[in-house]
Write an enzyme that holds these catalytic residues in place. Structure first.
Site, PDB file in Angstrom:
ATOM      1  N   LYS A  60     -10.226  -0.208  -8.267  1.00 53.49           N
ATOM      2  CA  LYS A  60     -10.231  -0.740  -6.869  1.00 53.49           C
ATOM      3  C   LYS A  60     -11.673  -1.527  -6.781  1.00 53.49           C
ATOM      4  O   LYS A  60     -12.582  -1.427  -6.085  1.00 53.49           O
ATOM      5  CB  LYS A  60     -10.435   0.449  -6.237  1.00 53.49           C
ATOM      6  CG  LYS A  60      -9.907   0.147  -4.622  1.00 53.49           C
ATOM      7  CD  LYS A  60      -9.926   1.422  -3.940  1.00 53.49           C
ATOM      8  CE  LYS A  60     -10.020   1.550  -2.294  1.00 53.49           C
ATOM      9  NZ  LYS A  60      -9.408   2.601  -1.443  1.00 53.49           N
ATOM     10  N   GLU A 101      -8.795   1.666   6.137  1.00 56.49           N
ATOM     11  CA  GLU A 101      -7.755   0.687   5.004  1.00 56.49           C
ATOM     12  C   GLU A 101      -6.050   1.233   4.649  1.00 56.49           C
ATOM     13  O   GLU A 101      -5.831   0.492   3.888  1.00 56.49           O
ATOM     14  CB  GLU A 101      -8.581   2.157   3.954  1.00 56.49           C
ATOM     15  CG  GLU A 101      -9.956   1.636   3.081  1.00 56.49           C
ATOM     16  CD  GLU A 101     -10.542   2.572   2.278  1.00 56.49           C
ATOM     17  OE1 GLU A 101     -10.540   1.868   0.556  1.00 56.49           O
ATOM     18  OE2 GLU A 101     -10.375   3.681   1.909  1.00 56.49           O
ATOM     19  N   TYR A 105       6.875  -5.371 -21.478  1.00 51.32           N
ATOM     20  CA  TYR A 105       6.006  -5.279 -20.518  1.00 51.32           C
ATOM     21  C   TYR A 105       6.310  -5.914 -19.180  1.00 51.32           C
ATOM     22  O   TYR A 105       5.428  -5.637 -18.440  1.00 51.32           O
ATOM     23  CB  TYR A 105       4.696  -5.960 -21.481  1.00 51.32           C
ATOM     24  CG  TYR A 105       4.393  -7.155 -22.267  1.00 51.32           C
ATOM     25  CD1 TYR A 105       4.565  -8.231 -21.308  1.00 51.32           C
ATOM     26  CD2 TYR A 105       4.657  -6.884 -23.522  1.00 51.32           C
ATOM     27  CE1 TYR A 105       4.819  -9.348 -22.219  1.00 51.32           C
ATOM     28  CE2 TYR A 105       5.792  -8.182 -23.857  1.00 51.32           C
ATOM     29  CZ  TYR A 105       5.019  -9.469 -23.263  1.00 51.32           C
ATOM     30  OH  TYR A 105       4.860 -10.532 -24.266  1.00 51.32           O
ATOM     31  N   GLU A 117      -6.375   8.734  -7.960  1.00 55.49           N
ATOM     32  CA  GLU A 117      -6.263   9.117  -8.872  1.00 55.49           C
ATOM     33  C   GLU A 117      -4.571   9.569  -8.271  1.00 55.49           C
ATOM     34  O   GLU A 117      -4.048   9.698  -9.167  1.00 55.49           O
ATOM     35  CB  GLU A 117      -6.883  10.732  -8.520  1.00 55.49           C
ATOM     36  CG  GLU A 117      -8.847  10.699  -8.835  1.00 55.49           C
ATOM     37  CD  GLU A 117      -9.555  10.160  -7.832  1.00 55.49           C
ATOM     38  OE1 GLU A 117      -8.799   9.546  -6.735  1.00 55.49           O
ATOM     39  OE2 GLU A 117     -10.601  10.720  -8.552  1.00 55.49           O
TER      40      GLU A 117
HETATM   41  N1  LIG Z   1     -12.659  10.038  -5.875  1.00 50.82           N
HETATM   42  C1  LIG Z   1     -12.824   9.495  -5.178  1.00 50.82           C
HETATM   43  N2  LIG Z   1     -13.361   8.555  -4.338  1.00 50.82           N
HETATM   44  C2  LIG Z   1     -13.614   7.751  -3.330  1.00 50.82           C
HETATM   45  C3  LIG Z   1     -12.067   6.959  -3.203  1.00 50.82           C
HETATM   46  C4  LIG Z   1     -11.332   7.622  -4.374  1.00 50.82           C
HETATM   47  O1  LIG Z   1      -9.785   6.859  -3.656  1.00 50.82           O
HETATM   48  N3  LIG Z   1     -11.636   8.631  -5.781  1.00 50.82           N
HETATM   49  N4  LIG Z   1     -11.657   6.253  -2.248  1.00 50.82           N
HETATM   50  C5  LIG Z   1     -13.084   6.194  -1.169  1.00 50.82           C
HETATM   51  C6  LIG Z   1     -12.299   5.463  -0.201  1.00 50.82           C
HETATM   52  O2  LIG Z   1     -11.587   5.338  -0.224  1.00 50.82           O
HETATM   53  C7  LIG Z   1     -13.178   3.755  -1.367  1.00 50.82           C
HETATM   54  O3  LIG Z   1     -12.610   3.195  -1.585  1.00 50.82           O
HETATM   55  C8  LIG Z   1     -13.303   3.193   0.089  1.00 50.82           C
HETATM   56  O4  LIG Z   1     -14.647   3.457   1.562  1.00 50.82           O
HETATM   57  C9  LIG Z   1     -14.414   6.604  -0.942  1.00 50.82           C
HETATM   58  N5  LIG Z   1     -14.298   7.891  -2.383  1.00 50.82           N
END
Ligand SMILES: Nc1nc2c(c(=O)[nH]1)N=C([C@H](O)[C@@H](O)CO)CN2
Length: 125
Positions: free
Chosen positions: A98, A21, A53, A73
């Site tokens: 996402k 990623e 905006y 987050e």
């Molecule tokens: N609370 C979260 N959990 C996960 C995140 C995140 O950003 N916040 N990200 C991932 C990985 O990047 C996912 O998007 C791809 O496997 C997993 N859990």
């Protein structure tokens, strides 16, 4: 208090915890609800008294494009701080989607709410 909203603004950012990623920018979407006062803008019909905006959207897209967070987050918090830097914004509710994160889900994301006290930004009256 009035609210100004932007729905499904497209962002691109390097984001994620996995090595794969970290190699490309993913497509994200953000929904914003801003607590604003609109009396002066409405009275004067002047953008100078409103939260622009369009300019805000550009700033958020630029911030996302320059970021490389691991967690949604973290990026959501940084975007919210940027929103609160804008004069006249009293609070923000921000949802960061996402869409590609979980193949079995339509989308995943996070919603955060921040009052102006959370940021160094000043509120213009
Ligand atoms: N609370 C979260 N959990 C996960 C995140 C995140 O950003 N916040 N990200 C991932 C990985 O990047 C996912 O998007 C791809 O496997 C997993 N859990």
């Amino acid at each position: 208090m009035d609210t100004l909203f932007v729905q499904e603004l497209e962002l691109r950012a390097v984001i994620g915890v996995h090595d794969w990623e970290r190699t490309f920018a993913q497509r994200l979407r953000v929904d914003l609800v801003l607590g604003v006062t609109t009396e002066m803008a409405a009275k004067t019909d002047d953008l100078a008294h409103a939260v622009d905006y369009a300019a805000l959207a550009e700033r958020l897209q630029a911030l996302a494009a320059q970021s490389a967070c691991e967690l949604i987050e973290t990026l959501a918090a940084r975007l919210a701080d940027e929103v609160l830097e804008q004069p006249g914004v009293h609070w923000v509710r921000l949802t960061l989607h996402k869409p590609g994160a979980l193949p079995a889900a339509k989308s995943v994301g996070i919603t955060i709410e921040r009052p102006i006290e959370h940021s160094a930004g000043e509120v213009a009256s």
